[in-house]
Structures are given as C-alpha cells and as structure tokens.
Design a protein around this motif. Structure first.
Motif, PDB file in Angstrom:
ATOM      1  N   PRO A  48      33.821  53.126  40.147  1.00  0.00           N
ATOM      2  CA  PRO A  48      32.985  51.923  40.243  1.00  0.00           C
ATOM      3  C   PRO A  48      33.535  50.963  41.293  1.00  0.00           C
ATOM      4  N   GLU A  50      34.203  47.923  41.150  1.00  0.00           N
ATOM      5  CA  GLU A  50      35.204  46.988  40.643  1.00  0.00           C
ATOM      6  C   GLU A  50      36.610  47.586  40.621  1.00  0.00           C
ATOM      7  N   CYS A  51      36.711  48.894  40.702  1.00  0.00           N
ATOM      8  CA  CYS A  51      38.008  49.574  40.648  1.00  0.00           C
ATOM      9  C   CYS A  51      38.603  49.683  42.045  1.00  0.00           C
ATOM     10  N   CYS A  65      41.475  49.674  37.355  1.00  0.00           N
ATOM     11  CA  CYS A  65      40.171  49.141  36.975  1.00  0.00           C
ATOM     12  C   CYS A  65      40.354  47.985  35.992  1.00  0.00           C
ATOM     13  N   THR A  69      35.417  48.229  32.866  1.00  0.00           N
ATOM     14  CA  THR A  69      34.959  49.155  33.914  1.00  0.00           C
ATOM     15  C   THR A  69      35.884  50.360  33.977  1.00  0.00           C
ATOM     16  N   THR A  96      37.707  52.066  27.910  1.00  0.00           N
ATOM     17  CA  THR A  96      36.877  50.887  28.141  1.00  0.00           C
ATOM     18  C   THR A  96      37.711  49.651  28.469  1.00  0.00           C
ATOM     19  N   GLY A  98      39.939  49.528  30.687  1.00  0.00           N
ATOM     20  CA  GLY A  98      40.381  49.596  32.084  1.00  0.00           C
ATOM     21  C   GLY A  98      41.838  50.026  32.149  1.00  0.00           C
TER      22      GLY A  98
END
Length: 113
Positions: A48, A50-51, A65, A69, A96, A98
């Motif tokens: 993703p 965001e990572c 992450c 995310t 979940t 991260g």
C-alpha cells in the motif's frame, strides 16, 4: 522362448513403455541444452502507498507500515548465491497493527537482484 515374453501384445507394450521413457528423457535433455527455465519466479503485489520499502542496507529489504495498513504484506528480497542460483527470502507477515517486516539474504548470498 515361451510365456508372456513372446506374446506380441506384451512386446508392443514393452516397446511403447521404452519409447515414452526415451521421449521424456529427450525432452529433459533438450530443455537443459536450450536453457529452458525450470523455475517459477516469485511475484508480489505492491505494498500500500502508506507503507515504506527500504533496500538501502545490503542484503536486506525492510517494509514498514503504519497501524491499520499493510495487513498480510511482508518484505521480500531476491538474492543470488555463489553458484548463481536465485532465491527469494520472505520476512514476517504484517497484521492489522502494521509494523516492520525484514527479509535478509542468507549467508553467502547477495541481493537485492
């Protein structure tokens, strides 16, 4: 000679069996001579947005992450050993919450390639 060895059906099946084995060995030899690939390349979906993926450290890949995310994602690195064989090393799978996943080449390997 008597018995099933002299039976024409048995001789025909024996010939077909030898022919199949010869054909299979020939295909393997031809494949190795022509350099046909015998491995499957590992692929992964992109992480993703965001990572953050970091390959700045030799022989290591890190995927970081933020919470919420990257669930199911993991770091991976393709490495090559001293014999030239490629290997894929995979880090821990993120949940979940991260976090950080690191994948390292094994001793004697170099990467990423």
């Amino acid at each position: 000679m008597t018995g099933h060895f002299s039976d024409p059906d048995y001789q025909r099946m024996d010939f077909i069996g030898k022919l199949v084995i010869f054909a299979a060995l020939g295909a393997c030899l031809l494949g190795s001579v022509l350099g046909m690939p015998v491995t499957i390349r590992a692929t992964a979906e992109p992480a993703p947005a965001e990572c953050v993926s970091d390959n700045s450290v030799p022989n290591r890949s890190t995927l970081t992450c933020p919470p919420g995310t990257g669930a199911g994602q993991h770091a991976f690195i393709r490495c090559r050993d001293i014999g030239g064989v490629e290997h894929v090393r995979i880090g821990a799978t993120l949940g979940t919450e991260g976090g950080v996943s690191e994948a390292d080449c094994a001793s004697g390997e170099s990467g990423p390639i």
